[in-house]
Design an enzyme around this catalytic site. Structure first.
Site, PDB file in Angstrom:
ATOM      1  N   GLU A 176       0.820  -1.218   0.000  1.00 23.90           N
ATOM      2  CA  GLU A 176       0.000   0.000   0.000  1.00 23.90           C
ATOM      3  C   GLU A 176       0.851   1.264   0.000  1.00 23.90           C
ATOM      4  OE1 GLU A 176      -2.791  -0.139   3.223  1.00 23.90           O
ATOM      5  OE2 GLU A 176      -3.810  -1.906   2.427  1.00 23.90           O
ATOM      6  N   ASP A 206      -3.595  -1.587  12.314  1.00 21.52           N
ATOM      7  CA  ASP A 206      -4.430  -2.701  11.861  1.00 21.52           C
ATOM      8  C   ASP A 206      -3.645  -3.951  12.221  1.00 21.52           C
ATOM      9  OD1 ASP A 206      -5.991  -4.608  10.761  1.00 21.52           O
ATOM     10  OD2 ASP A 206      -5.906  -3.858   8.689  1.00 21.52           O
ATOM     11  N   LYS A 301     -15.741  -1.835   3.351  1.00 18.10           N
ATOM     12  CA  LYS A 301     -15.087  -2.093   2.064  1.00 18.10           C
ATOM     13  C   LYS A 301     -16.192  -2.619   1.153  1.00 18.10           C
ATOM     14  CE  LYS A 301     -10.544  -3.513   3.884  1.00 18.10           C
ATOM     15  NZ  LYS A 301      -9.804  -4.677   4.425  1.00 18.10           N
TER      16      LYS A 301
HETATM   17  P1  PGA Z   1      -6.537  -6.240   2.336  1.00 16.87           P
HETATM   18  O1  PGA Z   1      -6.355  -5.702   3.796  1.00 16.87           O
HETATM   19  O2  PGA Z   1      -5.148  -6.710   1.950  1.00 16.87           O
HETATM   20  O3  PGA Z   1      -7.452  -7.428   2.522  1.00 16.87           O
HETATM   21  O4  PGA Z   1      -7.079  -5.189   1.466  1.00 16.87           O
HETATM   22  C1  PGA Z   1      -6.327  -4.405   4.195  1.00 16.87           C
HETATM   23  C2  PGA Z   1      -6.867  -4.397   5.581  1.00 16.87           C
HETATM   24  O5  PGA Z   1      -6.823  -5.450   6.254  1.00 16.87           O
HETATM   25  O6  PGA Z   1      -7.403  -3.393   6.023  1.00 16.87           O
HETATM   26 ZN    ZN Z   2      -7.874  -4.692   8.059  1.00 15.56          ZN
END
Ligand code: PGA
Ligand code: ZN
Length: 383
Positions: A176, A206, A301
């Protein structure tokens, strides 16, 4: 809005994998994808199949007059399963995002309350890096404008890079755009919190605990320790206190409502205890959280549930019960900036959308909306 045309193509995401981009009346929406995905998320199908389904089965949407809810219901009906097993949650969200963007393309989003950007500055876990905590996040709580907020987060990222370059041999960047280095979870917190105070940010994590939960224990690789769920509760309570953490996401395994509830009881008055894999944006799982007083915030999400309307139902339920909705990107993204408009549209007080790299499309969209709004203001945070 009448849907005159619907088509799709496959495009690359930030991890170099194929994803699907849909167009409704020439306006696009693209599916993101995760690495630390929750078990209960909508099913993802290969991009080629998603494109094919949009260009065939989903053509039933063409020629009709739709609002968001009716379009989303038809997408659900065409699939016919609970979890988008047939057409894929990625297929559904690409079309649903495109419908949202097409509907709101000509009407300005006139909301004035802006979300605080929660940005991933350092990381590990499933996104790459030495720590077990997946994301070390900055929240610029002192900012009075979106410019000040983004400035604080990038300043923290830049200063952290300089500091790490002086202290450790290899500094990297993960999925990210977060920095990585060969230091353990607590050393990382020491370094980051020192800089954070200077730039007006509070820090959050997180934990993404499901990713390092095995046979009933949490294994912290670089701290070289293994914790029982009870020890994890004590460890996180102390860590939150010591570093004045304002945010803790997925502190326990995705099925552990009980310990998440305990942690919320202990620190929930001063910290956002947030469910991501725990709730997967699902209304029923959130209702279970509300009934058991588990967590005081949740990650939204939209691709976890497959449509804008299903995500909106969960946002509404959260707000009704004083649970803070936090609209979020995924670890693999494109330049699609729909979530920024959704965060405003839903008046969410926080958006989790990274700090640099591809995430700037979402952050710069917030700037565009800020400059378009009359007398814009930052949201109120209740921590
Ligand atoms: P992801 O995780 O890799 O599943 O997008 C991001 C998150 O856990 O917030
Ligand atoms: Zn997360």
């Amino acid at each position: 809005m009448i849907i005159h045309s619907l088509h799709a193509e496959k495009i690359l995401d930030s991890r170099g994998n194929w994803t699907v981009r849909a167009y409704v009346n020439g306006i696009s929406g693209t599916a993101p994808s995760g690495a630390s995905t929750g078990t209960y998320e909508a099913k993802v199908i290969p991009a080629d199949r998603a494109v094919d389904i949009i260009n065939t089965k989903l053509q039933r949407l063409v020629g009709e007059n739709f609002n968001q809810i009716d379009a989303d219901i038809l997408i659900e009906t065409i699939d016919g399963t609970d979890n988008f097993e047939k057409i894929g949650g990625n297929t559904a969200i690409a079309v649903s995002f495109a419908v949202f963007n097409a509907i709101h393309n000509s009407t300005k989003i006139t909301k004035k309350i802006f979300p605080y950007p929660l940005g991933n500055v350092f990381g590990g876990g499933a996104h790459g890096g030495a720590t077990s905590f997946q994301e070390f996040l900055a929240l610029p709580t002192k900012a009075k404008s979106i410019y000040e907020a983004l400035d604080s987060n990038v300043e923290l990222h830049h200063r952290l890079r300089e500091t790490l370059n002086k202290k450790v041999k290899t500094v990297g960047i993960n999925d990210e755009g977060a920095l990585t280095a060969d230091i353990d979870d607590l050393k990382a917190l020491d370094i980051i919190t020192d800089i954070a105070e200077d730039v007006g940010c509070r820090i959050g994590l997180d934990v993404a605990a499901s990713e390092f939960f095995n046979k009933g224990q949490y294994t912290y690789r670089s701290l070289k320790k293994t914790l029982s769920p009870e020890d994890q509760l004590d460890f996180l309570t102390e860590t939150a206190k010591k570093y004045r953490l304002i945010y803790l996401e997925d502190p326990f395994d995705e099925n552990d409502f009980k310990n998440t509830q305990e942690l919320t009881k202990k620190i929930g008055n001063r910290c956002f205890v947030c469910g991501d894999d725990l709730f997967v944006t699902d209304e029923k799982r959130l209702q279970r959280g509300i009934d058991t007083k588990t967590a005081n915030s949740l990650i939204i999400k939209p691709n976890q549930v497959g449509t804008v309307s299903l995500a909106q139902d969960t946002v509404s339920l959260a707000k009704k019960h004083d649970i803070t909705p936090i609209i979020s990107h995924r670890s693999a993204e494109t330049v699609d900036s729909t979530i920024s408009r959704l965060a405003l549209f839903w008046s969410a007080p926080i958006i989790k959308a990274g700090v640099i790299d591809m995430r700037i499309s979402k952050l710069n969209e917030l700037i565009r909306l800020w400059n378009m709004a009359e007398t814009p203001k930052m949201a109120k945070l209740n921590k």
